[in-house]
Design a protein around this motif. Structure first.
Motif: not given
Ligand SMILES: [Fe+2]
Lengths: 177, 433
Positions: B226, B232, B237, B380
């Motif tokens: 992550n 990502h 986000h 997350d």
């Molecule tokens: Fe994240």
């Protein structure tokens, strides 16, 4: 026991009235959260307010961090908006149960019934979470330490400390307590 | 325990999660690092091998911050991999780490997360140990007069100390290892990683602000992925992209150490995200929300307190440690692997002893970004949980890591998976895969 919330001598008759009023406050507040009407969450807060959710271990050690830490209505409103419109999480239902309301101290005019009064109280809460593809689980067992201020006859949150015993959280806490 | 909240396909109910037949050899797909086999997230044998070769192998594992145990006799209950340990400060000020397992019958004797003690006494039979883990006393060691019993004559306390780990402390951060011959921590971290580590810790005295703890129902490696996955960050986000904390097209970096096991995800916040982003970029990022305006934007302020070009550095330090510097919200995350399908995340949030009341409150407000209710943190946790459920439950076997081609290591682009590939290049070597 949370710092600043020591039991004080209070008038027995007004306390009964206040306790009933706080129970009604909890009922409305929790109904709002459980319905998911987060845009109304801010209406329960005074302008100058503090809202915090934190683990019992932090509260006991006097540590100030919050899982959620909001100073003032703006931060409450922003969190509500984020949860309702921008955050990514799995669908879920929440149910709040409150009990054991105890009035801790009363300050101000008319034994707490007059505007500007500050009323401190503690209550137990139980937060159930149902992930829609899973079982219903106890997500938090905790306690509210509240300071209410009376404005135009109505109680508003000046401070709400949500202190949870469920220190190890099941993945995350999405919605407010 | 919480991962068992899953009703549909409980852990262990799928073929991928079961032990393989005798003599089974795990073989990484022939495509190499652009392909990740699901069994690294689901297999109990792989998990056992990870504990043995990685967490109990040649690694420095985070166990504590010195600020948590400032005084002689202070201790912390901690973990190396899944293994319970105690971190203890001796009367001479030195820090020691030993297994939280009584040498007598194996009782996990230390139960308080933090405390102060003159000695450690196992509650079961009162065997006692000093602050460095040496066996001190055994009740009725010589038996009872007239009744006999007691330890044999050749019993030596020194043969029954607690299992001690190697310890090193760098700028107030305590690491431990089961390996005897670890390289110095600076060499282990590498100059590339040390640079941003020092920004947070060197010549600083920490002030602990508090703890979060959560169970994350996903394999422990997914947390490393992550934070080695800037792709990502710009997509999942909405807080990062809408408020410009990390967006494709602004100044970013994914810095890896030469071995590929550690990483620093770094970003420099543009002064004005609305003008910094062109419409092309905005269109690709679904999480970008033009309509999202904050009623109280204070909590995203960045006080320039560091001598660093980056406003954000998220460091993954192999195998169990995350250092978070997200603007002014500082913290560490300690990963405790908990079987193939679960990890425990222990978060310690802090500021510095030089912070005044307003700076402390700024950090507390900004803390809303991170943690199990954080605007970034909870997304997350959800995404990693979904990933674990996907790989556990589906009969398909492969994940794809093709962004940026086949390269490994550091990149300037956030649309790249080279750092994850680099981590798995190292992992395969350590694991013999
Ligand atoms: Fe994240």
């Amino acid at each position: 026991m949370y710092a600043g919330y020591d039991m004080q001598a209070v008038d027995a008759k007004s306390v009964r009235e206040l306790r009933f009023e706080i129970e009604e406050f909890h009922t409305e507040y929790c109904n709002m959260l459980d319905r998911g009407a987060l845009d109304q969450w801010v209406d329960f807060f005074a302008e100058d307010s503090l809202y915090r959710i934190t683990a019992r271990e932090n509260a006991d050690a006097g540590l100030r961090v919050g899982l959620v830490y909001a100073e003032g209505r703006g931060m409450i409103r922003d969190r509500a908006f984020a949860i309702m419109h921008t955050q990514m999480f799995a669908p879920r239902y929440m149910q709040h149960f409150t009990s054991n309301v105890q009035v801790i101290s009363v300050e101000g005019p008319d034994l707490g019934l007059g505007d500007g009064s500050l009323i401190k109280a503690q209550s137990n809460y139980l937060l159930l979470q149902t992930l829609v593809d899973g079982p219903t689980t106890i997500h938090q067992s905790g306690r509210y330490y509240d300071t209410f201020v009376r404005e135009k006859g109505r109680l508003l949150i000046r401070e709400r400390q949500c202190i949870y015993d469920t220190v190890l959280i099941a993945n995350d806490l999405v919605y407010p307590v | 325990m919480f991962s068992a909240n899953t009703v549909i396909g409980q852990t262990g109910s799928f073929a991928k999660e079961k032990p393989r037949e005798e003599g089974h050899e795990f073989k990484w797909p022939a495509e190499g690092l652009t392909t990740v086999p699901d069994w690294i997230y689901t297999s109990p044998e792989i998990y056992e091998r990870e504990v043995e070769r990685i967490f109990h192998g040649r690694t420095w594992n985070f166990v504590a911050l010195e600020a948590e145990i400032p005084n002689p006799g202070d201790y912390k209950r901690s973990f190396v991999g899944p293994t319970p340990v105690v971190v203890s400060r001796n009367t001479d000020g030195t820090v020691h780490v030993f297994e939280n397992r009584c040498a007598h019958r194996g009782v996990e004797f230390c139960r308080q997360p933090l405390g102060n003690a003159k000695e450690f006494v196992c509650p079961y039979h009162s065997w006692s140990y000093d602050l460095v883990g040496n066996l001190q006393g055994i009740p009725f060691k010589r038996g009872v007069k007239g009744e006999g019993g007691g330890m044999p004559k050749d019993f030596k306390n020194a043969d029954h100390n607690l299992t001690k780990l190697k310890v090193t402390v760098l700028h107030g951060v305590v690491f431990a290892s089961f390996a005897e011959d670890m390289e110095p921590i600076e060499a282990y971290l590498s100059p590339e990683i040390l640079k941003d580590f020092n920004v947070v810790f060197k010549d600083r005295k920490l002030k602990i602000l508090g703890y979060y703890r959560n169970e994350l129902p996903g394999n422990w490696k997914l947390y490393h992925e992550n934070l080695k996955d800037p792709y990502h960050a710009t997509l999942l986000h909405s807080f990062l992209v809408t408020f410009g904390l990390m967006v494709a097209g602004s100044k970013n970096g994914m810095i890896a150490d030469p071995k590929g096991r550690h990483g620093t995800l770094a970003s420099a916040k543009p002064d004005n995200v609305a003008t910094a982003l062109d419409d092309e970029v905005k269109k690709e990022m679904r999480a970008y929300r033009e309509d999202f305006k904050l009623a109280d934007g204070r909590f995203l302020d960045y006080v320039r307190e560091f001598d660093s070009p980056w406003s954000v550095t998220m460091q993954t330090i192999w195998p169990n440690f995350i250092v978070q510097r997200e603007l002014n919200t500082l913290g560490i995350r300690h990963i405790v692997p908990n079987g193939p399908h679960s990890q425990i995340m222990l978060w310690t949030m802090f500021g510095y002893d030089t912070d005044d009341e307003e700076m402390t409150r700024h950090r507390l407000r900004q803390g809303n970004l991170m943690g199990p209710s954080g605007f970034l943190g909870l997304e997350d946790n959800e995404a990693i949980k979904f990933l674990q459920e996907g790989v556990r439950r589906s009969p398909s076997e492969r994940g794809v890591l093709k962004l940026g081609g086949t390269s490994t290591g550091s990149t300037n682009s956030v649309i790249d998976e080279a750092a994850i590939r680099g981590m798995y290049a190292y992992y395969r070597e350590e694991m013999g895969l």
